[in-house]
Scaffold this motif. Sequence first.
Motif: not given
Length: 129
Positions: A114-117, A7-11
């Motif tokens: 890297t960190g939150a991203y 989900l994070s990468i798709r966003l």
Amino acid sequence: MTSSVDLSIRLRRADFNRALAEADLNAIGPILAPDAVLVTGTDSAVIAGRKAQLLAWKREFNAPERTIYTRTPETVVASPVEPIALEHGRWEGVAAGSGQFLASGSYTAKWRQTGAYWVIEAEIYLTLA
């Protein structure tokens, strides 16, 4: 973990697509790792580093007949041992003014948290049409 990575990468990819469509260099920069590498789909040109990629996008955004590129993820595979993932999908380019189809193909992108991203470390493109 995998579903949240997916989900994070798709966003992040959606953010990148939006930045390309809106010609927003300021939004593209934070999505690219400082040493990000892009290998183009037709001539295999290598664009190394965030700064070089931003310069390339700036030229593209200022072209008289600008192309809008969209990447559509099909799969995201997260590493169980490192904060990295591979995204596989399809890309297409259309003329900004008319929406006319210009080219398309497949791509793979390597991401690192890297960190939150999540940031793009490398992308390779294959032109198929």
